[in-house]
Enzyme design. Structure first.
Site, PDB file in Angstrom:
ATOM      1  N   GLU A  14     -22.240   7.538 -39.742  1.00 28.35           N
ATOM      2  CA  GLU A  14     -21.322   7.903 -38.647  1.00 28.35           C
ATOM      3  C   GLU A  14     -20.359   6.745 -38.332  1.00 28.35           C
ATOM      4  OE1 GLU A  14     -23.077   9.872 -35.201  1.00 28.35           O
ATOM      5  OE2 GLU A  14     -21.986   8.468 -33.910  1.00 28.35           O
ATOM      6  N   TYR A  46     -15.974  11.624 -31.392  1.00 25.57           N
ATOM      7  CA  TYR A  46     -14.855  12.240 -30.669  1.00 25.57           C
ATOM      8  C   TYR A  46     -15.060  11.955 -29.184  1.00 25.57           C
ATOM      9  CZ  TYR A  46     -11.843  16.302 -29.443  1.00 25.57           C
ATOM     10  OH  TYR A  46     -10.874  17.149 -28.989  1.00 25.57           O
ATOM     11  N   ALA A  48     -14.808  12.799 -25.451  1.00 28.52           N
ATOM     12  CA  ALA A  48     -14.543  13.947 -24.571  1.00 28.52           C
ATOM     13  C   ALA A  48     -13.469  13.577 -23.554  1.00 28.52           C
ATOM     14  CB  ALA A  48     -15.828  14.358 -23.862  1.00 28.52           C
ATOM     15  N   HIS A  73     -16.991  15.145 -35.067  1.00 25.47           N
ATOM     16  CA  HIS A  73     -17.752  15.516 -33.877  1.00 25.47           C
ATOM     17  C   HIS A  73     -16.759  16.257 -32.987  1.00 25.47           C
ATOM     18  CE1 HIS A  73     -21.001  12.160 -34.269  1.00 25.47           C
ATOM     19  NE2 HIS A  73     -20.546  12.521 -35.445  1.00 25.47           N
ATOM     20  N   ARG A 103     -21.769  18.719 -26.239  1.00 24.41           N
ATOM     21  CA  ARG A 103     -21.156  18.875 -24.922  1.00 24.41           C
ATOM     22  C   ARG A 103     -20.220  17.698 -24.668  1.00 24.41           C
ATOM     23  NH1 ARG A 103     -24.194  17.464 -19.440  1.00 24.41           N
ATOM     24  NH2 ARG A 103     -23.681  15.417 -20.313  1.00 24.41           N
ATOM     25  N   ALA A 119     -23.416  22.412 -24.835  1.00 27.92           N
ATOM     26  CA  ALA A 119     -23.231  22.470 -26.298  1.00 27.92           C
ATOM     27  C   ALA A 119     -23.584  23.848 -26.857  1.00 27.92           C
ATOM     28  CB  ALA A 119     -24.064  21.380 -26.967  1.00 27.92           C
ATOM     29  N   HIS A 145     -32.963  14.007 -23.058  1.00 31.30           N
ATOM     30  CA  HIS A 145     -31.611  13.673 -22.599  1.00 31.30           C
ATOM     31  C   HIS A 145     -31.699  13.118 -21.176  1.00 31.30           C
ATOM     32  CE1 HIS A 145     -27.478  14.483 -21.093  1.00 31.30           C
ATOM     33  NE2 HIS A 145     -27.174  14.110 -22.310  1.00 31.30           N
ATOM     34  N   LYS A 161     -29.267  25.961 -28.392  1.00 32.15           N
ATOM     35  CA  LYS A 161     -28.240  25.580 -29.380  1.00 32.15           C
ATOM     36  C   LYS A 161     -28.597  26.152 -30.754  1.00 32.15           C
ATOM     37  CE  LYS A 161     -28.420  20.988 -28.175  1.00 32.15           C
ATOM     38  NZ  LYS A 161     -27.932  19.600 -27.949  1.00 32.15           N
ATOM     39  N   GLN A 172     -30.600  11.535 -31.226  1.00 34.03           N
ATOM     40  CA  GLN A 172     -30.254  10.273 -30.593  1.00 34.03           C
ATOM     41  C   GLN A 172     -31.132   9.221 -31.253  1.00 34.03           C
ATOM     42  OE1 GLN A 172     -28.383   8.123 -29.409  1.00 34.03           O
ATOM     43  NE2 GLN A 172     -27.916   9.217 -27.509  1.00 34.03           N
ATOM     44  N   HIS A 262     -29.577   9.622 -40.586  1.00 30.98           N
ATOM     45  CA  HIS A 262     -28.155   9.561 -40.206  1.00 30.98           C
ATOM     46  C   HIS A 262     -27.942   8.188 -39.567  1.00 30.98           C
ATOM     47  CE1 HIS A 262     -24.272  11.072 -38.575  1.00 30.98           C
ATOM     48  NE2 HIS A 262     -24.595  10.418 -37.471  1.00 30.98           N
TER      49      HIS A 262
HETATM   50  P1  FAD Z   1     -26.169  19.577 -24.314  1.00 33.66           P
HETATM   51  O1  FAD Z   1     -27.010  20.021 -25.438  1.00 33.66           O
HETATM   52  O2  FAD Z   1     -25.250  20.559 -23.688  1.00 33.66           O
HETATM   53  O3  FAD Z   1     -27.153  18.975 -23.210  1.00 33.66           O
HETATM   54  C1  FAD Z   1     -26.663  18.187 -22.122  1.00 33.66           C
HETATM   55  C2  FAD Z   1     -27.624  18.250 -20.945  1.00 33.66           C
HETATM   56  O4  FAD Z   1     -27.533  19.531 -20.316  1.00 33.66           O
HETATM   57  C3  FAD Z   1     -29.097  18.088 -21.305  1.00 33.66           C
HETATM   58  O5  FAD Z   1     -29.725  17.393 -20.263  1.00 33.66           O
HETATM   59  C4  FAD Z   1     -29.625  19.504 -21.417  1.00 33.66           C
HETATM   60  O6  FAD Z   1     -31.016  19.589 -21.126  1.00 33.66           O
HETATM   61  C5  FAD Z   1     -28.777  20.232 -20.379  1.00 33.66           C
HETATM   62  N1  FAD Z   1     -28.435  21.607 -20.800  1.00 33.66           N
HETATM   63  C6  FAD Z   1     -28.048  21.987 -22.047  1.00 33.66           C
HETATM   64  N2  FAD Z   1     -27.781  23.304 -22.074  1.00 33.66           N
HETATM   65  C7  FAD Z   1     -27.999  23.755 -20.835  1.00 33.66           C
HETATM   66  C8  FAD Z   1     -27.886  25.057 -20.243  1.00 33.66           C
HETATM   67  N3  FAD Z   1     -27.467  26.115 -20.967  1.00 33.66           N
HETATM   68  N4  FAD Z   1     -28.186  25.172 -18.926  1.00 33.66           N
HETATM   69  C9  FAD Z   1     -28.590  24.102 -18.202  1.00 33.66           C
HETATM   70  N5  FAD Z   1     -28.718  22.850 -18.719  1.00 33.66           N
HETATM   71  C10 FAD Z   1     -28.409  22.686 -20.004  1.00 33.66           C
HETATM   72  N6  FAD Z   1     -20.644  11.907 -27.273  1.00 33.66           N
HETATM   73  C11 FAD Z   1     -19.308  11.903 -27.385  1.00 33.66           C
HETATM   74  O7  FAD Z   1     -18.609  11.881 -26.356  1.00 33.66           O
HETATM   75  N7  FAD Z   1     -18.680  11.923 -28.601  1.00 33.66           N
HETATM   76  C12 FAD Z   1     -19.389  11.982 -29.756  1.00 33.66           C
HETATM   77  O8  FAD Z   1     -18.796  12.005 -30.842  1.00 33.66           O
HETATM   78  C13 FAD Z   1     -20.815  12.014 -29.694  1.00 33.66           C
HETATM   79  N8  FAD Z   1     -21.569  12.102 -30.807  1.00 33.66           N
HETATM   80  C14 FAD Z   1     -22.938  12.212 -30.699  1.00 33.66           C
HETATM   81  C15 FAD Z   1     -23.703  12.391 -31.855  1.00 33.66           C
HETATM   82  C16 FAD Z   1     -25.077  12.511 -31.777  1.00 33.66           C
HETATM   83  C17 FAD Z   1     -25.873  12.733 -33.045  1.00 33.66           C
HETATM   84  C18 FAD Z   1     -25.736  12.416 -30.515  1.00 33.66           C
HETATM   85  C19 FAD Z   1     -27.238  12.505 -30.420  1.00 33.66           C
HETATM   86  C20 FAD Z   1     -24.983  12.245 -29.359  1.00 33.66           C
HETATM   87  C21 FAD Z   1     -23.585  12.150 -29.424  1.00 33.66           C
HETATM   88  N9  FAD Z   1     -22.787  12.010 -28.289  1.00 33.66           N
HETATM   89  C22 FAD Z   1     -21.421  11.969 -28.391  1.00 33.66           C
HETATM   90  C23 FAD Z   1     -23.407  11.931 -26.962  1.00 33.66           C
HETATM   91  C24 FAD Z   1     -23.482  13.311 -26.278  1.00 33.66           C
HETATM   92  O9  FAD Z   1     -22.211  13.847 -26.107  1.00 33.66           O
HETATM   93  C25 FAD Z   1     -24.157  13.099 -24.919  1.00 33.66           C
HETATM   94  O10 FAD Z   1     -25.509  12.748 -25.092  1.00 33.66           O
HETATM   95  C26 FAD Z   1     -23.996  14.247 -23.931  1.00 33.66           C
HETATM   96  O11 FAD Z   1     -24.451  13.778 -22.667  1.00 33.66           O
HETATM   97  C27 FAD Z   1     -24.799  15.484 -24.260  1.00 33.66           C
HETATM   98  O12 FAD Z   1     -24.284  16.182 -25.306  1.00 33.66           O
HETATM   99  P2  FAD Z   1     -25.156  17.388 -25.969  1.00 33.66           P
HETATM  100  O13 FAD Z   1     -24.333  18.015 -26.975  1.00 33.66           O
HETATM  101  O14 FAD Z   1     -26.487  16.877 -26.341  1.00 33.66           O
HETATM  102  O15 FAD Z   1     -25.287  18.325 -24.670  1.00 33.66           O
END
Ligand code: FAD
Length: 289
Positions: A14, A46, A48, A73, A103, A119, A145, A161, A172, A262
């Site tokens: 990455e 990327y 946000a 991403h 997300r 997400a 998380h 998801k 993570q 990764h």
């Molecule tokens: P989600 O899966 O949406 O989860 C976020 C939180 O909301 C969690 O606490 C979850 O329990 C809760 N949640 C999820 N779905 C729901 C629902 N339907 N209802 C209620 N609660 C819910 N960040 C960046 O800005 N740019 C990047 O490029 C980037 N790359 C990453 C790559 C990897 C491999 C990882 C592990 C993380 C990366 N991140 C990146 C960080 C990530 O964006 C953050 O950790 C963010 O806070 C959560 O993203 P997520 O996609 O895991 O969110």
């Protein structure tokens, strides 16, 4: 303990999109070094709601053209479905086949969630808009998380998801192997059978690692923290110790059935390459078990 053995092992690196032409030049050198190991793909982060978005697009398209599949991403927080649609179409037109769907986190001060809140909403949106064109990766959190209501809810949210159409997950980073295998066990009992690839953060620096880990909810075990702290400014000892610890962790993860690795490279070739070479990954056939 569960092993994710039925999956073909895969390896990826990455990057973040560089801010300056000098940074881009450096990334090109790093990319060329890493490309010699023939990884399965590169990915580019990327920001946000931030100004890095254009840089991600340019970096992804540029790297992808050079022969190793490159995945952007993509985050949905603060985004409109209109811009997401444009981006998906642009990536598809450039023959990009893999997306890391997230997300994301809004920079402080930026309030609005946007049209897609989590997400799982983004994964659903990508599937609706682009069908099966993209292989979708999502994030997984073996140590949970930081904003999760609780551990059980976080697992349920991870499943959302997968149910929405994710093909695989990248975790993570973590330094506690049990957390990874426990997570894999738990989600498999929930009927989830996608590969969950450990995200690996090489250790090269003490203060940055601690600061970043606090923010993203990854735990640096006390024995690692204390040892790094003891090295003070002795960067060489930090790197040597970090390399040993992370190599051994990766070795155990793969031995016990993790479906690949990764690497979070932070745009540096050497730390990830040293681990790669210690593990003799180039000599290993990536076969389906
Ligand atoms: P989600 O899966 O949406 O989860 C976020 C939180 O909301 C969690 O606490 C979850 O329990 C809760 N949640 C999820 N779905 C729901 C629902 N339907 N209802 C209620 N609660 C819910 N960040 C960046 O800005 N740019 C990047 O490029 C980037 N790359 C990453 C790559 C990897 C491999 C990882 C592990 C993380 C990366 N991140 C990146 C960080 C990530 O964006 C953050 O950790 C963010 O806070 C959560 O993203 P997520 O996609 O895991 O969110």
């Amino acid at each position: 303990m569960n092993s994710q053995r039925p999956f073909k092992q895969r390896y990826s690196f990455e990057f973040f999109p560089p801010k300056t032409p000098a940074g881009m030049e450096k990334l090109q050198t790093v990319r060329d070094e890493l490309a010699k190991r023939n990884p399965d793909f590169f990915s580019v982060t990327y920001g946000a709601g931030g100004s890095t978005q254009e840089r991600t697009i340019n970096t992804v398209v540029n790297l992808h053209k050079q022969g190793i599949s490159t995945a952007p991403h993509l985050s949905c927080i603060g985004a409109t479905t209109e811009t997401l649609t444009e981006l998906l179409d642009l990536y598809k037109a450039n023959d990009i086949q893999r997306i890391v769907a997230l997300r994301g986190d809004l920079p402080s001060g930026m309030g609005a969630h946007g049209e897609l809140r989590y997400a799982n909403d983004l994964v659903e949106f990508i599937r609706k808009h682009s069908g099966d064109h993209f292989n979708i990766e999502v994030a997984a959190y073996p140590e949970f998380h930081p904003q999760a209501a609780n551990a059980e809810q976080d697992l349920i949210n991870f499943k959302r998801k997968v149910d929405a159409g994710a093909n695989s997950a990248i975790t993570q980073y973590f330094y506690n192997i049990d957390s990874y295998f426990y997570f894999v066990d738990r989600v498999e009992t929930m009927g989830i059978d996608i590969p969950i690839v450990p995200g690996i953060m090489p250790i090269t620096n003490y203060s940055n690692l601690i600061r970043f880990s606090d923010m993203c909810g990854a735990e640096v075990p006390r024995w690692i923290r204390k040892q790094l702290e003891a090295y003070g400014d002795d960067i060489e000892s930090i790197k040597k110790f970090g390399e040993e610890v992370v190599t051994e962790m990766c070795e155990r993860l793969l031995d016990e059935g993790a479906p690949g690795l990764h690497f979070y490279t932070l745009n540096q070739a050497e730390p990830s390459l040293n681990i790669w070479d210690n593990l003799s990954l180039s000599d290993q056939e990536k076969i389906a078990f």
